[in-house]
Design a protein around this motif. Structure first.
Motif, PDB file in Angstrom:
ATOM      1  N   GLU A 196      -3.074   4.282  -3.258  1.00  0.00           N
ATOM      2  CA  GLU A 196      -4.453   4.008  -3.629  1.00  0.00           C
ATOM      3  C   GLU A 196      -4.892   4.841  -4.821  1.00  0.00           C
ATOM      4  O   GLU A 196      -5.948   4.607  -5.394  1.00  0.00           O
ATOM      5  N   GLY A 216       1.074   6.515  -3.793  1.00  0.00           N
ATOM      6  CA  GLY A 216       2.159   5.749  -3.202  1.00  0.00           C
ATOM      7  C   GLY A 216       3.516   6.321  -3.563  1.00  0.00           C
ATOM      8  O   GLY A 216       3.630   7.301  -4.299  1.00  0.00           O
ATOM      9  N   ARG A 276       0.831  -1.205   0.000  1.00  0.00           N
ATOM     10  CA  ARG A 276       0.000   0.000   0.000  1.00  0.00           C
ATOM     11  C   ARG A 276       0.866   1.256   0.000  1.00  0.00           C
ATOM     12  O   ARG A 276       0.556   2.234  -0.680  1.00  0.00           O
TER      13      ARG A 276
END
Length: 178
Positions: A23, A91, A18
């Motif tokens: 996202e 990210g 993640r």
């Protein structure tokens, strides 16, 4: 070893993925990287034309060497954009990609070959002339991408909701009692 022993490792792996991918996705970062390259590359021409026009109209003390201020403005705007991208869920890897476009343009215009002067009929001189600035752009993009990600996540944590934990390794055991 029990089946429950693998859960913390898989949670850490998911958190690492993640952080790396985010996202928001690579698509937005790729588009803004390309747009940033184009706008940054042309910004040097626009600044030169503006300085020449102002001088021809009689303005005094017009700096003709606008390369450093334009490159500085590109770097600052890129850093702010990367931090904002990370604050909304981008990210580390997409942040690096986002920073690469404007940095590549700025380095091509400041340390690269003379713009619009390399003939593309022989590709070897072209590749040799742009390899060094683009390599430096990768290093700059990594540095700004990682730092911008860290700043963006701090900013997101300050303005974030209290419902979500600040740590990606937060313990969900408190929710299990509900």
């Amino acid at each position: 070893m029990t089946a429950g022993d693998d859960a913390p490792d898989s949670g850490r792996l998911a958190a690492l993925i993640r952080v790396a991918l985010g996202e928001a996705g690579f698509e937005r970062a790729a588009v803004w990287s390309a747009v940033g390259f184009a706008v940054s590359y042309v910004a040097f021409d626009v600044a030169s034309i503006a300085a020449s026009t102002a001088a021809s109209l009689g303005a005094t003390a017009v700096p003709q060497g606008l390369v450093a201020p334009v490159a500085g403005a590109v770097a600052v705007l890129t850093a702010v954009g990367v931090a904002a991208f990370a604050a909304v869920g981008g990210g580390v890897l997409p942040a690096i990609l986002l920073a690469y476009g404007p940095f590549a343009a700025a380095l091509l215009r400041t340390t690269g070959p003379e713009p619009y002067a390399i003939p593309l009929s022989d590709p070897v001189p072209f590749v040799v002339a742009v390899a060094e600035p683009l390599g430096a752009a990768v290093a700059g993009a990594v540095a700004v991408g990682v730092a911008g990600y860290a700043v963006g996540r701090v900013v997101a944590g300050i303005g974030g909701s209290e419902e979500e934990p600040d740590s990606v390794f937060a313990d969900d055991s408190a929710d299990a009692d509900d």
